[in-house]
Design a protein around this motif. Structure first.
Motif, short mmCIF file in Angstrom:
data_model
loop_
_atom_site.label_atom_id
_atom_site.label_comp_id
_atom_site.label_asym_id
_atom_site.label_seq_id
_atom_site.Cartn_x
_atom_site.Cartn_y
_atom_site.Cartn_z
N GLN A 53 0.84 -1.20 0.00
CA GLN A 53 0.00 0.00 0.00
C GLN A 53 0.87 1.25 0.00
OE1 GLN A 53 -2.05 0.63 3.82
NE2 GLN A 53 -0.68 -0.87 4.73
N VAL A 54 0.21 2.38 -0.21
CA VAL A 54 0.87 3.67 -0.06
C VAL A 54 0.55 4.17 1.34
CG1 VAL A 54 1.08 6.03 -0.90
CG2 VAL A 54 0.67 4.15 -2.52
N LEU A 55 1.58 4.30 2.16
CA LEU A 55 1.41 4.76 3.54
C LEU A 55 1.37 6.28 3.57
CD1 LEU A 55 4.02 2.35 5.19
CD2 LEU A 55 1.56 1.98 4.91
N GLU A 56 0.29 6.85 4.05
CA GLU A 56 0.12 8.31 4.08
C GLU A 56 -0.35 8.75 5.47
OE1 GLU A 56 -1.28 10.15 0.16
OE2 GLU A 56 -2.44 8.30 0.26
N PRO A 57 0.57 9.28 6.29
CA PRO A 57 2.02 9.36 6.13
C PRO A 57 2.68 8.02 6.44
CG PRO A 57 1.44 10.25 8.25
CD PRO A 57 0.13 9.88 7.57
N GLY A 58 4.00 7.98 6.25
CA GLY A 58 4.72 6.75 6.54
C GLY A 58 6.11 7.05 7.06
N TRP A 59 6.74 6.02 7.58
CA TRP A 59 8.10 6.15 8.10
C TRP A 59 8.83 4.82 7.93
CZ3 TRP A 59 9.34 2.77 12.02
CH2 TRP A 59 8.27 2.20 12.71
N LEU A 60 10.15 4.89 7.99
CA LEU A 60 10.94 3.67 7.95
C LEU A 60 12.19 3.85 8.77
CD1 LEU A 60 12.81 3.49 4.57
CD2 LEU A 60 10.99 5.13 4.88
N LEU A 61 12.62 2.75 9.36
CA LEU A 61 13.84 2.70 10.15
C LEU A 61 14.93 2.04 9.33
CD1 LEU A 61 15.44 2.95 12.83
CD2 LEU A 61 14.44 0.75 13.51
N VAL A 62 16.05 2.75 9.15
CA VAL A 62 17.19 2.25 8.40
C VAL A 62 18.35 2.04 9.37
CG1 VAL A 62 18.88 2.75 6.58
CG2 VAL A 62 16.48 3.39 6.27
N ASP A 63 18.92 0.85 9.33
CA ASP A 63 20.09 0.54 10.16
C ASP A 63 21.19 0.02 9.24
OD1 ASP A 63 21.88 -0.02 12.15
OD2 ASP A 63 20.77 -1.71 12.99
N GLY A 64 22.26 0.79 9.11
CA GLY A 64 23.31 0.41 8.18
C GLY A 64 22.79 0.46 6.76
N ASP A 65 22.89 -0.66 6.05
CA ASP A 65 22.43 -0.68 4.65
C ASP A 65 21.07 -1.35 4.51
OD1 ASP A 65 23.07 -3.33 5.10
OD2 ASP A 65 24.20 -3.58 3.23
N ARG A 66 20.35 -1.55 5.63
CA ARG A 66 19.09 -2.30 5.60
C ARG A 66 17.90 -1.47 6.07
NH1 ARG A 66 19.70 -6.70 2.55
NH2 ARG A 66 21.74 -5.92 2.00
N ALA A 112 11.51 11.68 14.09
CA ALA A 112 12.31 11.26 12.95
C ALA A 112 13.66 11.95 12.93
CB ALA A 112 11.57 11.55 11.65
N ASP A 113 14.69 11.20 12.55
CA ASP A 113 16.01 11.80 12.35
C ASP A 113 16.01 12.67 11.10
OD1 ASP A 113 17.63 10.30 14.50
OD2 ASP A 113 16.65 8.68 13.39
N THR A 114 15.24 12.24 10.08
CA THR A 114 15.11 13.01 8.85
C THR A 114 13.63 13.08 8.50
OG1 THR A 114 17.26 12.24 8.05
CG2 THR A 114 15.75 13.18 6.42
N ASP A 115 13.07 14.29 8.57
CA ASP A 115 11.68 14.50 8.20
C ASP A 115 11.66 15.05 6.77
OD1 ASP A 115 9.03 15.16 7.86
OD2 ASP A 115 8.79 16.01 9.86
N LEU A 116 11.15 14.25 5.85
CA LEU A 116 11.14 14.63 4.43
C LEU A 116 9.91 15.43 4.05
CD1 LEU A 116 12.48 11.22 3.11
CD2 LEU A 116 13.75 13.36 3.24
N GLY A 117 9.09 15.77 5.01
CA GLY A 117 7.95 16.65 4.77
C GLY A 117 6.96 16.07 3.79
N ALA A 118 6.63 16.84 2.76
CA ALA A 118 5.59 16.47 1.80
C ALA A 118 6.08 15.49 0.73
CB ALA A 118 5.05 17.72 1.12
N ALA A 119 7.29 15.00 0.85
CA ALA A 119 7.89 14.15 -0.17
C ALA A 119 7.24 12.76 -0.21
CB ALA A 119 9.38 14.01 0.05
N THR A 120 7.47 12.07 -1.33
CA THR A 120 7.08 10.68 -1.51
C THR A 120 8.33 9.84 -1.59
OG1 THR A 120 5.05 11.26 -2.69
CG2 THR A 120 5.91 9.03 -3.02
N VAL A 121 8.39 8.75 -0.81
CA VAL A 121 9.55 7.85 -0.82
C VAL A 121 9.15 6.57 -1.54
CG1 VAL A 121 11.25 6.60 0.56
CG2 VAL A 121 10.39 8.82 1.34
#
Length: 384
Positions: free
Chosen positions: A13-26, A39-48
């Motif tokens: 699905q498209v998560l609106e809003p959404g977040w993800l946890l990145v550890d190293g390269d994963r 969030a460490d990085t808030d991308l605001g209105a962007a789509t990931v």
């Protein structure tokens, strides 16, 4: 590191809003709504979206994979990476056997270290009647000895397991020895694509029965679809196989994109078929042994012998995504699947192609106009 955005496109699905946890390269975790901590990085209105996967690309940034040099390959890779392609093949057009073998040897180490996902041979086993931007005097039939040479190519230096550096081969199955070649290549784990072909429906279906699993740039350089003679196009639409589509407004009309996406849900793969001219201005370039000229962003053969023949493209995958969504009107989630998830699955790249826990952190950040504003590959942000 937690990233938050207005939209995160996952396979489900498209998560609106959404977040993800990145550890190293994963990617470790993906969630809907607000993250569990700021969030460490808030991308605001962007789509990931997941990093794009391009299975058919000849070059970019003025450089071509056909040269077989690491320096040229790095330029092409960097050009497409900046536009969101985090995994890509190196496609080689028809050339002399010695030149092709040299290019495979030169590029094989980049397959071994993961900078390339593999090598795609587009030729020399193509139909002279549907040669497109391939030199007809260099085309040949897939005899058993030449098939074995392809399977052996790149093996000593890839370090990538059972398969060699050559991961995909496009061929015309109606050629003498074509069906046997499909069967042998497929049995060896090579993705076989039907392309540059004048095959009838029955000939194409025989190739699919023998193990072909993809159609190279559907409609282009193929016997045209006719209601009493469906040809390879009809066979590829009719069978449970994937099809490549070049979404640049030159190779295909937007209505054709919509029709194929509706006919083959989940089976469409966006490719660029990009030449060295991708990411650069109009002008003269090379595509293997052939000169091409780019005018108004369209690449064609330069010698005039086959007037008007399209010679690859100047496309990058972000532009293909924009065209498919904004011009053809396709849903973003379906387009992302075609630009990332489906091609990764076709090549057996289980590590990339989707935003899911456990996969490599390959991400593209898009603004409201679907322009690339950030690219992460293996957990590291690139320069844009």
């Amino acid at each position: 590191m937690i990233l938050a955005a207005a939209r995160v496109v996952t396979p489900a699905q498209v998560l609106e809003p959404g977040w993800l946890l990145v550890d190293g390269d994963r990617v470790v975790e993906v969630g809907h709504g607000q993250p569990p901590r700021p969030a460490d990085t808030d991308l605001g209105a962007a789509t990931v979206v997941p990093g794009f996967v391009d299975l058919h690309v000849h070059g970019g940034g003025g450089a071509s994979f056909d040269t077989g040099t690491v320096e040229a390959a790095e330029v092409a890779i960097a050009t497409h990476l900046a536009r969101g392609t985090t995994s890509m093949a190196a496609s080689l057009v028809t050339d002399s056997p010695d030149n092709t073998a040299a290019a495979v040897r030169g590029l094989a180490p980049l397959v071994g270290d993961g900078r390339l996902a593999g090598i795609h041979l587009e030729g020399p086993w193509l139909s002279p009647r549907r040669a497109g931007a391939h030199r007809t005097d260099l085309l040949s039939h897939p005899d058993p000895a030449s098939v074995e040479e392809v399977l052996a190519a790149g093996d000593p230096s890839t370090g990538s397991g059972r398969r060699g550096a050559v991961r995909m081969v496009t061929l015309a199955p109606e050629l003498p020895g074509g069906i046997d070649a499909v069967r042998r290549l497929a049995d060896a784990g090579v993705l076989v694509a039907i392309g540059h072909t004048d095959a009838t429906y029955d000939e194409a279906r025989a190739a699919i029965d023998a193990g072909a699993r993809l159609g190279t740039h559907l409609f282009n350089a193929m016997r045209p679809l006719h209601h009493r003679d469906p040809g390879a196009v009809g066979a590829l639409l009719d069978a449970p196989v994937d099809v490549e589509l070049v979404a640049d407004g030159v190779h295909l009309h937007p209505a054709v994109l919509r029709t194929v996406f509706a006919a083959k849900p989940g089976r469409c793969i966006l490719v660029t078929d990009a030449t060295a001219a991708a990411g650069g201005p109009d002008g003269e370039h090379r595509l293997g042994p052939m000169a091409i000229v780019v005018r108004d962003g369209v690449a064609r053969l330069a010698d005039g012998s086959r007037d008007g023949v399209i010679a690859g493209s100047t496309l990058t995958m972000d532009a293909a995504v924009r065209f498919a969504v904004r011009t053809a009107g396709l849903p973003l989630r379906d387009v992302v699947h075609a630009a990332s998830t489906a091609p990764a699955a076709a090549w057996g790249l289980a590590d990339v192609g989707a935003i899911e826990a456990g996969r490599r952190a390959d991400l593209v950040v898009l603004d409201d106009h679907l322009e690339v504003v950030g690219v992460m590959r293996a957990g590291a942000w690139g320069r844009h």
